[in-house]
Every structure is written in C-alpha cells, then in structure tokens.
Design an enzyme around this catalytic site. Structure first.
Site, mmCIF file in Angstrom:
data_model
loop_
_atom_site.group_PDB
_atom_site.id
_atom_site.type_symbol
_atom_site.label_atom_id
_atom_site.label_comp_id
_atom_site.label_asym_id
_atom_site.label_seq_id
_atom_site.Cartn_x
_atom_site.Cartn_y
_atom_site.Cartn_z
ATOM 1 N N ASP A 34 -30.791 -7.682 -29.654
ATOM 2 C CA ASP A 34 -30.672 -8.336 -28.358
ATOM 3 C C ASP A 34 -29.390 -7.900 -27.655
ATOM 4 O OD1 ASP A 34 -31.654 -9.950 -26.472
ATOM 5 O OD2 ASP A 34 -31.145 -11.840 -27.456
ATOM 6 N N CYS A 53 -20.122 -40.378 -12.604
ATOM 7 C CA CYS A 53 -18.987 -41.281 -12.493
ATOM 8 C C CYS A 53 -18.580 -41.326 -11.028
ATOM 9 C CB CYS A 53 -17.843 -40.739 -13.347
ATOM 10 S SG CYS A 53 -16.246 -41.418 -12.910
ATOM 11 N N TYR A 86 2.224 1.956 -3.371
ATOM 12 C CA TYR A 86 1.136 2.485 -4.192
ATOM 13 C C TYR A 86 0.904 3.968 -3.883
ATOM 14 C CZ TYR A 86 -3.502 3.199 -6.164
ATOM 15 O OH TYR A 86 -4.554 3.705 -6.884
ATOM 16 N N ASP A 87 0.858 4.288 -2.593
ATOM 17 C CA ASP A 87 0.630 5.676 -2.198
ATOM 18 C C ASP A 87 1.742 6.598 -2.699
ATOM 19 O OD1 ASP A 87 -0.854 4.873 1.032
ATOM 20 O OD2 ASP A 87 -1.678 4.988 -0.991
ATOM 21 N N LYS A 94 -43.473 1.198 -33.359
ATOM 22 C CA LYS A 94 -43.651 2.421 -32.565
ATOM 23 C C LYS A 94 -44.512 3.410 -33.326
ATOM 24 C CE LYS A 94 -38.824 1.855 -31.313
ATOM 25 N NZ LYS A 94 -37.484 2.415 -31.279
ATOM 26 N N GLU A 119 -38.733 -1.443 -36.666
ATOM 27 C CA GLU A 119 -37.287 -1.710 -36.758
ATOM 28 C C GLU A 119 -36.955 -2.955 -35.947
ATOM 29 O OE1 GLU A 119 -35.595 1.952 -35.200
ATOM 30 O OE2 GLU A 119 -35.714 1.206 -33.137
ATOM 31 N N ARG A 156 -30.293 0.208 -17.368
ATOM 32 C CA ARG A 156 -31.673 0.466 -16.999
ATOM 33 C C ARG A 156 -31.933 0.182 -15.521
ATOM 34 N NH1 ARG A 156 -35.955 -2.125 -20.523
ATOM 35 N NH2 ARG A 156 -35.423 -4.063 -19.501
ATOM 36 N N CYS A 178 -12.816 -43.223 -17.332
ATOM 37 C CA CYS A 178 -12.018 -44.012 -16.389
ATOM 38 C C CYS A 178 -12.573 -45.410 -16.153
ATOM 39 C CB CYS A 178 -11.875 -43.278 -15.061
ATOM 40 S SG CYS A 178 -13.383 -43.282 -14.075
ATOM 41 N N GLU A 207 -29.334 0.620 -27.159
ATOM 42 C CA GLU A 207 -28.946 -0.727 -26.778
ATOM 43 C C GLU A 207 -27.457 -0.930 -27.023
ATOM 44 O OE1 GLU A 207 -31.636 -2.364 -25.715
ATOM 45 O OE2 GLU A 207 -31.266 -4.513 -25.902
ATOM 46 N N LYS A 222 -35.483 -5.510 -33.177
ATOM 47 C CA LYS A 222 -35.220 -5.440 -31.739
ATOM 48 C C LYS A 222 -33.900 -6.163 -31.512
ATOM 49 C CE LYS A 222 -37.430 -6.636 -27.324
ATOM 50 N NZ LYS A 222 -36.239 -7.127 -26.683
ATOM 51 N N ASP A 247 0.833 -1.198 0.000
ATOM 52 C CA ASP A 247 0.000 0.000 0.000
ATOM 53 C C ASP A 247 0.871 1.252 0.000
ATOM 54 O OD1 ASP A 247 -2.798 -1.125 2.073
ATOM 55 O OD2 ASP A 247 -2.094 -1.635 0.063
ATOM 56 N N TYR A 281 -32.335 4.222 -29.903
ATOM 57 C CA TYR A 281 -33.695 3.940 -30.358
ATOM 58 C C TYR A 281 -34.756 4.880 -29.796
ATOM 59 C CZ TYR A 281 -33.758 1.111 -26.023
ATOM 60 O OH TYR A 281 -33.659 0.672 -24.737
ATOM 61 N N CYS A 289 -10.536 -40.415 -11.751
ATOM 62 C CA CYS A 289 -11.076 -40.227 -13.098
ATOM 63 C C CYS A 289 -10.365 -39.040 -13.751
ATOM 64 C CB CYS A 289 -12.581 -39.982 -13.042
ATOM 65 S SG CYS A 289 -13.267 -39.586 -14.656
ATOM 66 N N LYS A 341 -42.089 -10.587 -30.914
ATOM 67 C CA LYS A 341 -40.983 -11.529 -30.748
ATOM 68 C C LYS A 341 -40.964 -12.588 -31.842
ATOM 69 C CE LYS A 341 -39.059 -10.247 -26.860
ATOM 70 N NZ LYS A 341 -38.927 -11.151 -25.777
ATOM 71 N N CYS A 356 -18.182 -44.960 -16.702
ATOM 72 C CA CYS A 356 -17.603 -43.697 -17.165
ATOM 73 C C CYS A 356 -16.749 -43.974 -18.400
ATOM 74 C CB CYS A 356 -16.760 -43.087 -16.052
ATOM 75 S SG CYS A 356 -15.780 -41.689 -16.614
ATOM 76 N N SER A 416 -39.751 -0.574 -20.348
ATOM 77 C CA SER A 416 -39.529 -1.777 -21.116
ATOM 78 C C SER A 416 -40.646 -1.840 -22.163
ATOM 79 C CB SER A 416 -39.518 -2.893 -20.094
ATOM 80 O OG SER A 416 -39.987 -4.034 -20.621
ATOM 81 N N LEU A 417 -40.771 -2.920 -22.875
ATOM 82 C CA LEU A 417 -41.807 -3.000 -23.906
ATOM 83 C C LEU A 417 -42.748 -4.167 -23.638
ATOM 84 C CD1 LEU A 417 -39.674 -2.563 -27.159
ATOM 85 C CD2 LEU A 417 -41.305 -0.908 -26.225
#
Ligand code: IVH
Length: 707
Positions: free
Chosen positions: A136, A442, A54-55, A306, A132, A155, A427, A190, A134, A51, A242, A448, A330, A424, A100-101
């Site tokens: 993601d 397993c 750093y200081d 819209k 237009e 948001r 193994c 977005e 949407k 520290d 948007y 394994c 959607k 498995c 939101s929508l």
C-alpha cells in the site's frame, strides 16, 4: 636553475589549487544558503532576505560556476530554476499509460479471473501465475536512459503524472545508475514506507509539533509531494519494482524473469512471492499471506496475481484502464478484538465533543492501537457500545482505528449503556446538539480551555503560522502556566519574558539558546500571507482551500475586515453578506454561515483585532495563470445574463484566474454587459473600459475570440 624553475611552477600550481579549494568551499556555502532561502521562499512563503540579496548570492554562485564548470552538479541551486518557479510539479506524459488493477474480493472472483484468461487465450492447460503482495503506497514510474535515472513521475491520471524526479532521487533503494541496462528502461513500482519507520517518523513529527500522518501510505504520499526534496530526503521512503513500462530491448520472457532482472539491477521486490497454477494454489497463498500480514514490515492491502508469460500478457492486453492479465485480490480490513476500558470525551478546537475509546492496547496490522474514535453518541447507541465490552477494532485503509462491533456474548452482566455528557468535561459549559447534527458541541467558546488550547495548536501549526519550536506539548504547557492564552500573546511573549521573574531560559527543559531560537522563530512569523492568516483563525469548516478562496476574494485584510465589520455592526443586511460569501466558489450556505458566525462573535473580533496589532498580513498574491485568456484580468458583470447565472459566471471567471469586481474602475479590464445594463455600463464607456456582450465573453474564455 632547473630546481628553481620547478619551485616556481610548483608554487604556482599550489596557489591555483588553493584558490580552487577556497572557491569550492565558498561554492558549497552558497549552495547551502540558497537551498535554505529557496525552502523559506517556496515552501514556507516567508523569505528572510530581500530579493536583491538573494540575487546577489545567486550571481556569486553562477560566477563561480563559470570559472569552475566542474562545480556544476545536478543538484546545484543553479540547476533548479525550472523546478523553483513551478508552484507545484511539472507534468510528464507517460511513454506508456500507467494502468491500475481490477479487484477481486472473493474466491469466486479469482475463479472468474482464471476462467476468463483461459477462455480468452483458449488455453485449457496449466497457466503459471506469479503472485506477490500488494503493497500500500503510491505508484511511480522511473525512466532510465543509457542506464541513468532521468525522470520519475507519479501515475496521475494514467496518461500524465507529476514530475517527482528530485524527490525520488532521495529514496535509498532507487538506483541512480543501472549497469548493462537497455537504452530505454522504465521501471514501474510503488513508493512506500515501512511500518516501523512510519511510527518513528510520526513520533518525531509529533515531538516537533508537526503533522502526524494517518498511516504509512499517507506519510509516503505526503513526503513524495513535498516541494522541497531536502524534506523528502529526511523521510524514510522506499521503493519496490513490480512491472515495466517502455523498454528498448526485452529484459525477460516472464514476469518472474522481470523480477529477477529488476533484482539484479538493485531493485527490491515484494515478498513473499510464489508461482501458482490453480485456484487452489492461489487461495492457499492468499490465506498464507493474510496470516503473515501483521508481521510483514510494510502495510499491504491484498495480493496481486499476474500471468507469468509476457507473450500471453501481450495477447491478453487491457480493458479500460486495467490489464486483463493481472488482478488485485483485496484483504478485508484488519480486525482484532480487545477490551474497551473507558470512553473519554475529547473537546476539539471548534468545541466538538468526540467520544474516544480507550482500549487495552492491541496490535492491528502491525500497529499498536490503544485508542479509537467512536464518532458520536448516535454511533455508540447504534452499536450499543458499553465500557467493559469486548470490541472489534478495525484499521481500514486510510482511516484511524474504529470500533466496528461489540462481542455481545462476552458482555458482563451489569454493563451499563453509555450516556453522553450534557456539559463540556473541560469547562463545564452546556454541550448542545443542534437540530440535524450528530455532534454535540461545547458552548464555552474561548472560555473553554480545551478549545482555546486546540485553537492555539492549530494557530501555530505548519500550514497556519508555522512557528517552529512551538509544538503541541509546549502550547499546552504555556497555556497551563498562563504564558499564552490567546494567539496575540505569542507575539508579546518575548517582551514579557524580558521583565519576567521566571524567564523562559530558566524553565525546565529550556536554556538560553532554545529560548532565543523560539523568539527568533516567532519574530519570523510577524508577517503572514492573508490566506494563512485566515486559515490560522480556525473557523469551523474553513480549511486551507477555503481560506485561499476567501483570501483571493478579499485580497487584503482591510477589505476583509470592512466586509465583516459592516453587516455585523448594523446587522441590517445579513443576507447580503451571505450572498457575497456563497458567490465564492466552493463556499455553500453552511460554510458561509460558519464564517459569519465566527466574525459575529465579539470575542473572535477581539482576537483578530489584537492580532492585527502585532502582525502584518500581506495581500493575497493571485497566482498568474498564463494559460488562460483572462488570467489576472479584472472583470465586472452587469445586467442580466442569459446563458448562465451571475454566480456561475463569476465562479467560471475566477476559476480561469480572473478577478471579479463589484464595481467599475480604472483597474477594470472588461465589463461584461447583459441585458438592461445600467450605470456600470455607462461608467465603463466613460472610462474607456472594453465592454463585451455575454456571447463575446463566452467566446473569449473558450479561446475563440482574441482581444
Ligand atoms: S502490478 C499494470 N504489483 O496497486 C499494472 N501493482 O491498485 C501492474 N501495487 O497501480 C500493477 N503492489 O500501484 C502491481 N505487487 C504489485 C503491487 C501493485 C501495489 C499498486 C500499483 C497499482 C495499484 C492498483
């Protein structure tokens, strides 16, 4: 004479300039160093200087900035103090709520939407609707004052979001300055990642042994939520606008006008856009975009409609948390049909056998899919999935591709039902299904190799020991060649390398420097925080947050070991330890059982003991809550509580940042004494510890009683 004078002045100026140049170079150096140390300290919890050191660096930077105020830029570490101390992000209150929508899933829903609007406005005539895609990603609001970007926020809950200004400033298509903008202008939009850039990012993450993201949206969200904006800056984030939030002067009279105005300011827009007037227009657009979807450069999960005129938007207003003037239509999850070439079994770190579909590679939503999870044997039986079948693949929202169904008409005669192996594949140990469990596991434990390798990968991963340069590929290679079999071997690697006949530096793909870098990276992690240590062990169901809770509960590795050693050694009080574990917030019987099961195993105990020979585990640093009346206090409950159970009281106290202890000592701040309190109460009185009744305690934590 005159010329002499000039010579003197000139030499003076140039020596000043020289001094300034030297200072500037030193300033740049200091900025880089401090940023590096900040990142180590705040993001990785592993500073590599004291520290005091750093200081000293910071002090030198501040001195230089006093002498040369022009060196102070917004991104100088001297300006980062606020952000630096915050454990997460500051919250910002939105000037206008971020909404939101509502969703539409069918043509009927669109018909309803249009009818509702016409009825509300009493407008039978044509109504322009801007449509237009949407995209993601995650929503973000940008605030410009006098044309300068002053803040950016997520948001959040719609009223308050997180301040992500520093990170958003690294996004290439977010302008930092706007020309001729109103005094106040909030742009909503977005943040997202393009599909090709997402794939490239994941490839490089995988190469480095870092986390790969499930999809572009998760990658965008993870990148925006980085505490270190230097990391965000390396991520290919993009933004499109948007809508508007607060504006001091109108930009346009229509939604289309807003798009144009935003474009003029330099903001990208979602494309393709259209203006529609009827449900038929809208549906034609919807189907067009649905077809174009795989070829769009970004993931979209629908289209947005819209009302174009802003005066009508204003009249329509809002219902609950969504505008009446807009709706998201959607798309169903993206699907494609391909051939199932094989079903292979993957063995995970906890021994879970997962059947995985190997597919004829196919593009689903712009991403090439060659494998998909089949979850477990019951799922395969339920869908009757057989090797050679044509199968429907789906890539939905945030999940890995799935096989949703079989195209039965195309099944070849002779296709045989899938049989899950009883052993498995790695193994050869028995693979068993516990009662009520869908997963077969397993039983090989550490013998394994698959489990061992997966555990090692987990052990060195970003949120565990975070050993740079020790990615998945290298772990596999080192395991295969017998260099690392168990976590503690990592920390003896360098010593063994010194006497090895084939040291790392002579291995394929390695050199003097890369070998040295790896040893340095390992050395750096010889000290680790308790919560990371617990997480790194890879106990079933113990993720980061459970590991943190366990660390907060035990505080020190010694206390934790003592806890797990006693009941295990005597096996006398297994239920006692279960009780203690389940008293920890969010730890139920199932998780507690897995934790105990881990520590009961001698080979796991050996792994932990061997590790503790090599690494130092630091005590859990309890985050100090200043907003809670009992933050950082140690409290003891005793006697019978009436208004809540002991577990509830404890969970509540811990959620407020208090430490709940089992016995009274000089370190106890409060003893809360219920009915029939006995020796603990007496001891508290002896030691002069403040004793509260249950009611007083409740008043205090609700802020109604000040002590
Ligand atoms: S308009 C008043 N347009 O989808 C809200 N939103 O599910 C206006 N989104 O919160 C939102 N693309 O984050 C709008 N072209 C687009 C969009 C879009 C994505 C997001 C946005 C919104 C969420 C609702």
């Amino acid at each position: 004479m005159t010329s002499d004078l000039f010579a003197h002045v000139n030499s003076k100026t140039s020596s000043k300039e020289h001094e300034r140049d030297v200072a500037k170079r030193r300033h740049d150096e200091l900025c880089a160093q401090l940023r590096h140390h900040d990142a180590l300290y705040y993001q990785k919890d592993s500073p590599d200087i004291s520290d005091a050191e750093y200081d000293r660096l910071r002090g030198e930077l501040l001195d230089l900035e006093v002498t040369y105020p022009e060196f102070v830029t917004q991104d100088s570490p001297s300006q980062q103090v606020g952000a630096k101390v915050a454990a997460g992000f500051k919250t910002v209150r939105h000037a206008m709520p971020m909404l939101s929508l509502a969703n539409a899933f069918s043509e009927d829903d669109v018909v309803d939407f249009m009818a509702r609007i016409r009825k509300f406005l009493n407008m039978p005539e044509d109504l322009a609707i801007v449509v237009e895609p949407k995209i993601d990603g995650l929503s973000c609001t940008l605030r410009y004052e006098h044309g300068v970007l002053v803040s950016a926020a997520t948001r959040g809950d719609g009223q308050e979001g997180e301040d992500i200004t520093a990170n958003v400033k690294t996004i290439c298509d977010v302008p930092h300055r706007l020309v001729n903008a109103p005094d106040v202008l909030e742009v909503r939009g977005e943040i997202y990642m393009r599909k090709d850039e997402f794939m490239a990012l994941n490839a490089s993450q995988e190469e480095k042994g870092d986390k790969v993201f499930a999809n572009p949206r998760n990658a965008a969200a993870g990148s925006v939520r980085q505490l270190d904006s230097a990391i965000t800056a390396t991520r290919p984030l993009r933004f499109f606008g948007y809508a508007l939030g607060e504006v001091s002067a109108p930009l346009a009279t229509t939604q289309d006008g807003i798009r144009t105005a935003l474009k003029d300011f330099g903001f990208s827009q979602a494309e393709p856009m259209a203006v529609c007037y009827t449900v038929a227009d809208i549906m034609a657009y919807y189907h067009r975009v649905e077809i174009e979807r795989p070829d769009l450069p970004y993931d979209i999960d629908g289209v947005v409609y819209k009302v174009d005129r802003l005066d009508l938007q204003e009249r329509l207003g809002f219902v609950a948390r969504a505008p009446r003037w807009a709706i998201a239509h959607k798309f169903p999850a993206e699907k494609a049909v391909t051939i199932l070439k094989d079903i292979v079994i993957q063995v995970g770190r906890t021994g879970a056998l997962t059947p995985v579909a190997e597919l004829d590679p196919i593009t689903v939503g712009g991403v090439v899919v060659a494998r998909a999870t089949l979850h477990n044997e019951d799922e395969i039986a339920r869908k009757d999935i057989r090797v050679g079948d044509h199968v429907v693949i789906q890539r939905a929202g945030d999940v890995i591709p799935q096989v949703v169904a079989v195209v039965l008409e195309k099944r070849h005669a002779g296709a045989i039902p899938f049989v899950m192996p009883q052993t498995c594949p790695v193994c050869g140990s028995h693979a068993v299904r516990e009662e009520g469990e869908a997963i077969r596991r397993c039983t090989g434990g550490l013998i394994c190799p698959a489990q061992a390798v997966e555990r090692l990968k987990h052990f060195v991963s970003r949120n565990a020991f975070d050993i740079e340069g020790l990615g998945s590929k290298i772990i596999e290679e080192f395991y295969r060649d017998g260099l690392i079999a168990s976590p503690s071997d990592i920390f003896t690697l360098e010593a063994r390398d010194k006497t090895s006949l084939t040291p790392l530096r002579v291995r394929d793909g390695w050199g003097e420097l890369s070998a040295k870098n790896l040893f340095v990276a390992i050395e750096k992690r010889r000290t680790i925080a308790l919560d990371r240590f617990i997480y790194a062990l890879g106990i079933r169901q113990v993720g980061e947050s459970t590991a943190k809770r366990l660390a907060a509960h035990f505080e020190t590795i010694t206390a934790m070991q003592a806890f797990f050693a006693t009941p295990i050694a005597t096996s006398e009080h297994p239920t006692l330890s279960l009780d203690e574990l389940t008293s920890i917030e969010d730890i139920g019987v199932g998780v507690a059982g897995d934790i105990l099961a881990f520590f009961v195993e001698p080979h796991n105990q050996d792994v932990v003991a061997a590790l503790l020979q090599k690494v130092t585990v630091t005590d859990y640093a309890r985050p100090q809550r200043t907003d809670s009346p009992v933050g950082g206090k140690t409290v003891v409950f005793t006697g019978t509580l009436v208004k809540m159970t002991r577990a509830e009281a404890k969970a509540k106290a811990e959620s407020l940042g208090a430490k709940v202890a089992g016995s009274v000592s000089g370190k106890t701040d409060y003893v809360i004494a219920g009915d029939d309190a006995g020796s603990k109460l007496a001891k508290a009185r002896d030691l002069g510890v403040t004793v509260l009744t249950e009611d007083e305690w409740l008043q205090m934590i609700s802020g109604r009683l000040d002590l």
